[in-house]
Design an enzyme around this catalytic site. Sequence first.
Site, PDB file in Angstrom:
ATOM      1  N   LYS A  52       0.846  -1.207   0.000  1.00 46.81           N
ATOM      2  CA  LYS A  52       0.000   0.000   0.000  1.00 46.81           C
ATOM      3  C   LYS A  52       0.878   1.252   0.000  1.00 46.81           C
ATOM      4  CE  LYS A  52      -3.822  -2.536   1.946  1.00 46.81           C
ATOM      5  NZ  LYS A  52      -4.640  -2.950   3.079  1.00 46.81           N
ATOM      6  N   GLN A  96      -5.030  -1.841   9.164  1.00 44.06           N
ATOM      7  CA  GLN A  96      -4.826  -3.156   8.565  1.00 44.06           C
ATOM      8  C   GLN A  96      -5.406  -4.244   9.474  1.00 44.06           C
ATOM      9  OE1 GLN A  96      -3.658  -3.554   5.475  1.00 44.06           O
ATOM     10  NE2 GLN A  96      -3.908  -5.762   5.568  1.00 44.06           N
ATOM     11  N   ASP A 119     -11.433   2.092   3.201  1.00 45.19           N
ATOM     12  CA  ASP A 119     -11.600   0.635   3.078  1.00 45.19           C
ATOM     13  C   ASP A 119     -13.065   0.266   2.811  1.00 45.19           C
ATOM     14  OD1 ASP A 119      -9.533  -1.212   3.131  1.00 45.19           O
ATOM     15  OD2 ASP A 119      -9.203  -0.997   5.286  1.00 45.19           O
TER      16      ASP A 119
HETATM   17  N1  GUN Z   1      -6.746  -7.355   5.575  1.00 45.38           N
HETATM   18  C1  GUN Z   1      -6.958  -8.132   4.493  1.00 45.38           C
HETATM   19  N2  GUN Z   1      -7.544  -7.406   3.511  1.00 45.38           N
HETATM   20  C2  GUN Z   1      -7.696  -6.150   3.996  1.00 45.38           C
HETATM   21  C3  GUN Z   1      -8.215  -4.955   3.456  1.00 45.38           C
HETATM   22  O1  GUN Z   1      -8.686  -4.874   2.321  1.00 45.38           O
HETATM   23  N3  GUN Z   1      -8.165  -3.871   4.263  1.00 45.38           N
HETATM   24  C4  GUN Z   1      -7.670  -3.919   5.515  1.00 45.38           C
HETATM   25  N4  GUN Z   1      -7.688  -2.806   6.235  1.00 45.38           N
HETATM   26  N5  GUN Z   1      -7.169  -5.012   6.049  1.00 45.38           N
HETATM   27  C5  GUN Z   1      -7.187  -6.120   5.284  1.00 45.38           C
END
Ligand code: GUN
Length: 287
Positions: A52, A96, A119
């Site tokens: 990211k 996350q 998200d």
């Molecule tokens: N963990 C696995 N996929 C995601 C996601 O798309 N966003 C976040 N924040 N955590 C994750």
Amino acid sequence: MAQIIDGKAISQTIKDEVKQEVQELSAQGIPVTLAVIQVGEDPASTVYVNNKKKACAYTGIRSLAYHLPENTGQDELLDLIGQLNEREDVNGILVQLPLPAGMDEDAVIEAISPKKDVDGFHPQSVGALCIGKPGFLPCTPAGIIEILKRSGIDPAGKECVMIGRSNIVGKPMALLLLRENGTVTVAHSRTADLKEVSRRADILVVATGKAKMITAEYVKPGAAVIDVGMDRDENNRLCGDVDFEAVSGIAGAITPVPGGVGPMTIAMLMKNCVRAARMQNAAEKDS
Ligand code: GUN
């Protein structure tokens, strides 16, 4: 042989579009900033968070990284989110997942301002999607809609079968396919005769978390098959929930793993950050 959908190439195009938009916004004095919070040392999370950050660097989005120790208290995390909610120079906030055991994930997600919920996990964003109001869309299902559109596959009027019913993929995916006028079935581990249900699909989206579970018997000839899986096969190689070798011989189009849905998730996150910055700025001008 099916058309192999190149998610990596599509995601690159989107990231280039975002980069252009970020430049234009920056020229208008509107920088775009994403705050990324990781708690603990889950190795998969570290890989995702680094990807990211890399995508932010590529697109020109400023990323603020907060890496908190495993034993961080929930109040401390909620405090940080509260501060980031207040900061005008932060447009998007991402925590996350998964969080360390003992933390209340729902409470953490609900603490994020819906205006910064890039998200798309906040109940307000989920509710907006459910009743067809504007809001942030979760990145993986939004990326799948983008893959379909950019591959000339229109869900309108088609039989769409979603296998999997998670909050992050299955449920929002079903709602988005419905929004695109598909006829949508949600199947799951308790579905009776899954093969029969799955074989109805013109568009089959699979998120079961079981390596190579979907064999040719589950697929109608010519169907578009979208594989959300990220699994390991018997040789510890990355693979999806779909048996690619078998299904690519019968499907009309198929996404590979890796290089299919995966790269789209981050590209859509970047798009959501730009949207957040635009919306927050328009709201400022209005007030
Ligand atoms: N963990 C696995 N996929 C995601 C996601 O798309 N966003 C976040 N924040 N955590 C994750």
